[in-house]
Design an enzyme around this catalytic site. Structure first.
Site, short mmCIF file in Angstrom:
data_model
loop_
_atom_site.label_atom_id
_atom_site.label_comp_id
_atom_site.label_asym_id
_atom_site.label_seq_id
_atom_site.Cartn_x
_atom_site.Cartn_y
_atom_site.Cartn_z
N GLU A 1 0.81 -1.24 0.00
CA GLU A 1 0.00 0.00 0.00
C GLU A 1 0.83 1.28 0.00
O GLU A 1 0.59 2.18 0.80
CB GLU A 1 -0.95 -0.02 1.21
CG GLU A 1 -1.85 -1.23 1.20
CD GLU A 1 -2.77 -1.32 2.42
OE1 GLU A 1 -2.78 -0.40 3.24
OE2 GLU A 1 -3.48 -2.34 2.53
N ASN B 1 1.98 -5.08 -3.25
CA ASN B 1 0.58 -5.40 -2.94
C ASN B 1 -0.18 -4.11 -2.61
O ASN B 1 0.31 -3.27 -1.86
CB ASN B 1 0.57 -6.32 -1.70
CG ASN B 1 -0.78 -6.90 -1.37
OD1 ASN B 1 -1.44 -7.46 -2.24
ND2 ASN B 1 -1.20 -6.78 -0.12
N HIS C 1 -10.54 -5.91 -2.00
CA HIS C 1 -11.58 -5.71 -0.98
C HIS C 1 -12.72 -5.00 -1.70
O HIS C 1 -12.66 -3.79 -1.94
CB HIS C 1 -11.04 -4.85 0.17
CG HIS C 1 -9.95 -5.52 0.95
ND1 HIS C 1 -10.19 -6.66 1.69
CD2 HIS C 1 -8.64 -5.23 1.11
CE1 HIS C 1 -9.05 -7.04 2.28
NE2 HIS C 1 -8.10 -6.19 1.93
N GLU D 1 -6.31 -10.51 -1.13
CA GLU D 1 -7.08 -10.28 0.11
C GLU D 1 -8.58 -10.22 -0.20
O GLU D 1 -9.31 -9.40 0.36
CB GLU D 1 -6.63 -8.99 0.80
CG GLU D 1 -5.16 -8.97 1.13
CD GLU D 1 -4.70 -7.70 1.86
OE1 GLU D 1 -5.55 -6.97 2.40
OE2 GLU D 1 -3.49 -7.46 1.89
N ASP E 1 -12.36 -10.13 -0.47
CA ASP E 1 -13.63 -10.22 0.27
C ASP E 1 -14.60 -9.27 -0.41
O ASP E 1 -14.20 -8.30 -1.04
CB ASP E 1 -13.47 -9.96 1.78
CG ASP E 1 -12.70 -8.71 2.15
OD1 ASP E 1 -12.55 -7.82 1.30
OD2 ASP E 1 -12.26 -8.61 3.31
O1 G2I Z 1 -7.36 -3.66 6.67
C1 G2I Z 1 -7.57 -4.80 5.91
C2 G2I Z 1 -6.31 -5.28 5.24
C3 G2I Z 1 -5.87 -4.25 4.20
N1 G2I Z 1 -4.68 -4.69 3.51
C4 G2I Z 1 -3.56 -5.07 4.36
C5 G2I Z 1 -3.98 -6.07 5.43
O2 G2I Z 1 -2.89 -6.33 6.28
C6 G2I Z 1 -5.16 -5.54 6.22
O3 G2I Z 1 -5.46 -6.53 7.22
C7 G2I Z 1 -5.99 -6.07 8.42
C8 G2I Z 1 -6.28 -7.23 9.33
O4 G2I Z 1 -7.24 -8.04 8.71
C9 G2I Z 1 -6.80 -6.74 10.67
O5 G2I Z 1 -6.89 -7.84 11.57
O6 G2I Z 1 -5.10 -5.18 9.02
C10 G2I Z 1 -5.63 -4.61 10.20
C11 G2I Z 1 -4.70 -3.54 10.73
O7 G2I Z 1 -4.61 -2.48 9.87
C12 G2I Z 1 -5.88 -5.69 11.24
O8 G2I Z 1 -6.50 -5.13 12.39
C13 G2I Z 1 -5.77 -5.20 13.55
C14 G2I Z 1 -6.43 -4.27 14.56
O9 G2I Z 1 -6.44 -2.96 14.02
C15 G2I Z 1 -5.69 -4.30 15.83
O10 G2I Z 1 -6.37 -3.52 16.79
C16 G2I Z 1 -5.51 -5.73 16.30
O11 G2I Z 1 -4.67 -5.76 17.44
O12 G2I Z 1 -5.71 -6.50 14.08
C17 G2I Z 1 -4.90 -6.58 15.21
C18 G2I Z 1 -4.73 -8.05 15.60
O13 G2I Z 1 -5.97 -8.62 15.84
#
Ligand code: G2I
Length: 437
Positions: free
Chosen positions: A158, A200, A236, A263, A265
């Site tokens: 990103e 990515n 997404h 990714e 969805d």
């Molecule tokens: O935001 C969706 C995705 C966009 N592209 C990059 C990916 O890496 C991203 O994934 C998401 C995860 O699915 C989430 O799970 O990235 C988020 C963070 O930007 C993730 O969220 C984080 C929460 O913000 C935190 O509070 C939490 O501690 O997940 C962490 C682990 O559960």
């Protein structure tokens, strides 16, 4: 006593042959019944994001091991997880996910080495050359720890801005200098030369200013020999999909990189199953689209709370979207990594597509063999005067004449290969000529 081992060996061989024949028969007579097996029929994979904290949930791991043959750690390999304080690396949760994948014969997409988000707090105290060295050290240490265990790394995630600029996103990493992305790719390549190295991003799922910014970077990297192997399209998606989704994948593939859906969805609504099918068919139609990853297993596992964007409901039941993906995988398409077939006559043909801007262009050239296999090819383009070729990938050139390199000299009958070049001035518009030899 001597007979017994021989007899056993013969039995073993005969049994293996029968088994192979049986598998082959099943493979041709019946459609595969899981996402991973269906994708594998065309040499592709089907993956999911996995959270280490859910590996104790038997419904979750049951679906994971049954359906998927590629795993992306959802958060466990990010910078905040792997280097919580400077120089102290923690790989426990990432290692758990790799072990889970290996125990099930799955591969791993590493996600991610560098991103403007989810950085550990200590990074905020750094800038300039101190941040640049910390960043490179991070890439080197993490890619080295996982050396040999990663199919593809999202080296940089990103880095482009949303909106119409087509330029880079402002970030602490970007402020270390515009070359931070190529520096990261070079460091990752040194640390794990066997991993495919990907860029990515999201909102790059159709032809738009942002995806064209990424496209121009990839073309430039290929022209200058920066080690990039693949581009990830996060996908997404909401309740619609860009009409040029497949064309966008194809234009990147034509640069000589693999493309992957990383990714996926899709918001639940009337179109969810159709949009999932459209994405799957697009990947199947692009020979360099090597696989699809969804961003979680059940709706309840999704980061998009309340949107129910995945293939399994909260109880682990298959949704309509699951069936539409499975059917699209089983319907087949181009074999991953091979080339589409076309003409009937001997010799070879070439066609060119251009991406032009004021003062420059990149040209993607598609070379197709006729009814006979080709061993060595030469393509000549007509270049308007006043311009110069500044970089070439997947070919060598002398002026406007381009020749194969070692790995793409041979094109099977009806097969094809792609090369490209970048230039100043105006690109070629006439159809190039192609000759064998
Ligand atoms: O935001 C969706 C995705 C966009 N592209 C990059 C990916 O890496 C991203 O994934 C998401 C995860 O699915 C989430 O799970 O990235 C988020 C963070 O930007 C993730 O969220 C984080 C929460 O913000 C935190 O509070 C939490 O501690 O997940 C962490 C682990 O559960």
């Amino acid at each position: 006593m001597r007979f017994r081992p021989r007899f056993l060996l013969l039995c073993g061989t005969a049994a293996a042959a029968a088994l192979t024949a049986g598998v082959a028969l099943i493979g041709t007579a019946e459609a595969a019944t899981t996402l991973g097996a269906s994708a594998a029929q065309s040499g592709r994979y089907f993956g999911t994001a996995v959270a280490a904290g859910k590996l104790g949930d038997s419904t979750y791991t049951g679906i994971l091991t049954r359906e998927f043959n590629m795993i992306t750690p959802e958060n466990e390999m990010k910078w905040d997880a792997t280097e919580p304080s400077q120089g102290r690396f923690t790989f426990t949760n990432g290692d758990r996910i790799v072990a889970q994948a290996q125990s099930n014969g799955s591969r791993v997409r590493g996600h991610n080495l560098l991103w403007h988000a989810q950085q550990p707090s200590w990074v905020a105290g750094l800038s300039g050359s101190a941040l640049r060295s910390a960043m490179i050290n991070h890439v080197t240490q993490v890619a080295s720890h996982y050396k040999g265990k990663i199919y593809a790394w999202d080296v940089v995630n990103e880095a482009f801005a949303d909106g119409g600029s087509g330029g880079r996103r402002d970030s602490n990493l970007q402020r270390t200098g515009n070359d931070w992305i190529e520096a990261a790719f070079r460091a990752a390549h040194t640390a794990d030369p066997g991993a495919k190295l990907c860029y990515n991003d999201y909102n790059t799922d159709g032809v738009n200013a942002k995806s064209t910014g990424v496209y121009n970077m990839v073309a430039d990297f290929k022209a200058r020999g920066v080690p990039i192997d693949c581009v990830g399209f996060q996908s997404h998606l909401g309740t619609s999909i860009p009409g040029d989704y497949q064309a966008n994948l194809q234009r990147f593939a034509n640069l000589g990189v693999d493309v992957q859906i990383t990714e996926l969805d899709v918001a639940q609504g009337g179109n969810q199953a159709n949009i999932y099918a459209t994405v799957t068919k697009a990947c199947m139609a692009v020979s360099r689209c090597t696989g699809i990853t969804v961003w979680g297993i059940r709706d309840s596992d999704s980061w998009r709370t309340g949107e129910n964007p995945l293939l399994f409901d909260a109880s682990g039941n298959k949704k309509a979207a699951y069936t539409s993906v499975l059917n699209a995988l089983n319907a087949g398409g181009g074999t991953s990594g091979s080339s589409p077939t076309t003409p009937a006559s001997g010799g070879c043909n070439a066609s060119v597509s251009l991406n032009s801007w004021n003062g420059g262009y990149t040209a993607s050239v598609h070379v197709t063999a006729g009814a006979a296999a080709v061993n060595g090819w030469t393509v000549t383009v007509t270049l308007p005067s006043g311009g110069a070729v500044t970089g070439v990938w997947n070919a060598t050139n002398s002026g406007s004449t381009f020749r194969n390199v070692g790995y793409n000299a041979q094109i099977p009958a009806g097969g094809s290969t792609d090369f490209g070049f970048q230039g100043t001035g105006t690109g070629p518009t006439a159809t190039p000529t192609c000759r064998v030899g």
